[in-house]
Design a protein around this motif. Sequence first.
Motif, PDB file in Angstrom:
ATOM      1  N   ALA A  31       6.501 -59.490   9.838  1.00 14.80           N
ATOM      2  CA  ALA A  31       6.926 -60.727   8.822  1.00 14.80           C
ATOM      3  C   ALA A  31       8.254 -61.266   8.731  1.00 14.80           C
ATOM      4  CB  ALA A  31       6.250 -60.337   7.476  1.00 14.80           C
ATOM      5  N   PRO A  32       8.325 -62.587   8.725  1.00 15.21           N
ATOM      6  CA  PRO A  32       9.703 -63.156   8.662  1.00 15.21           C
ATOM      7  C   PRO A  32      10.702 -62.308   7.369  1.00 15.21           C
ATOM      8  CG  PRO A  32       8.266 -64.881   8.746  1.00 15.21           C
ATOM      9  CD  PRO A  32       7.364 -63.422   8.679  1.00 15.21           C
ATOM     10  N   ALA A  33      11.962 -62.265   7.540  1.00 15.32           N
ATOM     11  CA  ALA A  33      12.462 -61.763   6.368  1.00 15.32           C
ATOM     12  C   ALA A  33      12.405 -62.211   5.030  1.00 15.32           C
ATOM     13  CB  ALA A  33      14.075 -61.252   6.810  1.00 15.32           C
ATOM     14  N   ASP A  34      12.276 -63.439   5.019  1.00 14.26           N
ATOM     15  CA  ASP A  34      12.425 -64.052   3.823  1.00 14.26           C
ATOM     16  C   ASP A  34      10.879 -64.589   3.468  1.00 14.26           C
ATOM     17  OD1 ASP A  34      11.638 -65.872   5.785  1.00 14.26           O
ATOM     18  OD2 ASP A  34      13.068 -67.670   5.286  1.00 14.26           O
ATOM     19  N   SER A  35       9.828 -63.982   3.977  1.00 10.21           N
ATOM     20  CA  SER A  35       8.582 -64.141   3.542  1.00 10.21           C
ATOM     21  C   SER A  35       8.023 -63.242   2.365  1.00 10.21           C
ATOM     22  CB  SER A  35       7.595 -64.082   4.650  1.00 10.21           C
ATOM     23  OG  SER A  35       7.712 -62.503   4.970  1.00 10.21           O
ATOM     24  N   THR A  56       0.622 -58.947  10.747  1.00 14.56           N
ATOM     25  CA  THR A  56       1.243 -60.193  11.724  1.00 14.56           C
ATOM     26  C   THR A  56       0.876 -59.536  13.279  1.00 14.56           C
ATOM     27  OG1 THR A  56       3.137 -60.898  10.299  1.00 14.56           O
ATOM     28  CG2 THR A  56       3.215 -61.178  12.689  1.00 14.56           C
ATOM     29  N   TYR A  72      13.526 -55.709  16.039  1.00 11.94           N
ATOM     30  CA  TYR A  72      13.400 -56.349  14.960  1.00 11.94           C
ATOM     31  C   TYR A  72      12.794 -55.512  13.838  1.00 11.94           C
ATOM     32  CZ  TYR A  72      11.864 -60.047  11.489  1.00 11.94           C
ATOM     33  OH  TYR A  72      11.742 -60.956  10.162  1.00 11.94           O
TER      34      TYR A  72
END
Length: 104
Positions: A31-35, A56, A72
Amino acid sequence: DHFAKLPEGATYKTLVAFMEIYNEQIRDLLAPADSEIKKLEVKQHPVLGTIVPGLTEAAVASGEEVLNLVDYGSQMRHVSATAMNATSSRSHCIFTFKTSLTEP
């Protein structure tokens, strides 16, 4: 390369997922870091088997893309110092591949 041996006209798609189990919680490492962090749970589906809804699944087309996602996700893991190791992982991880094949 197994995919080079596929019949002409066959197509394939590969999806990967990466999750961490930490303090009895499942965390999406792709998942995106800022989600927003979602509560994920393991479920049993009668046809698909064991699934984690909301996890994801990223499409990949090369080994390099897979390794980039492993890097990542590894950076997103929980780590902290222990008496034996300054950057010990405090969790368990599961990296999955799902490949589907469509023949002509």
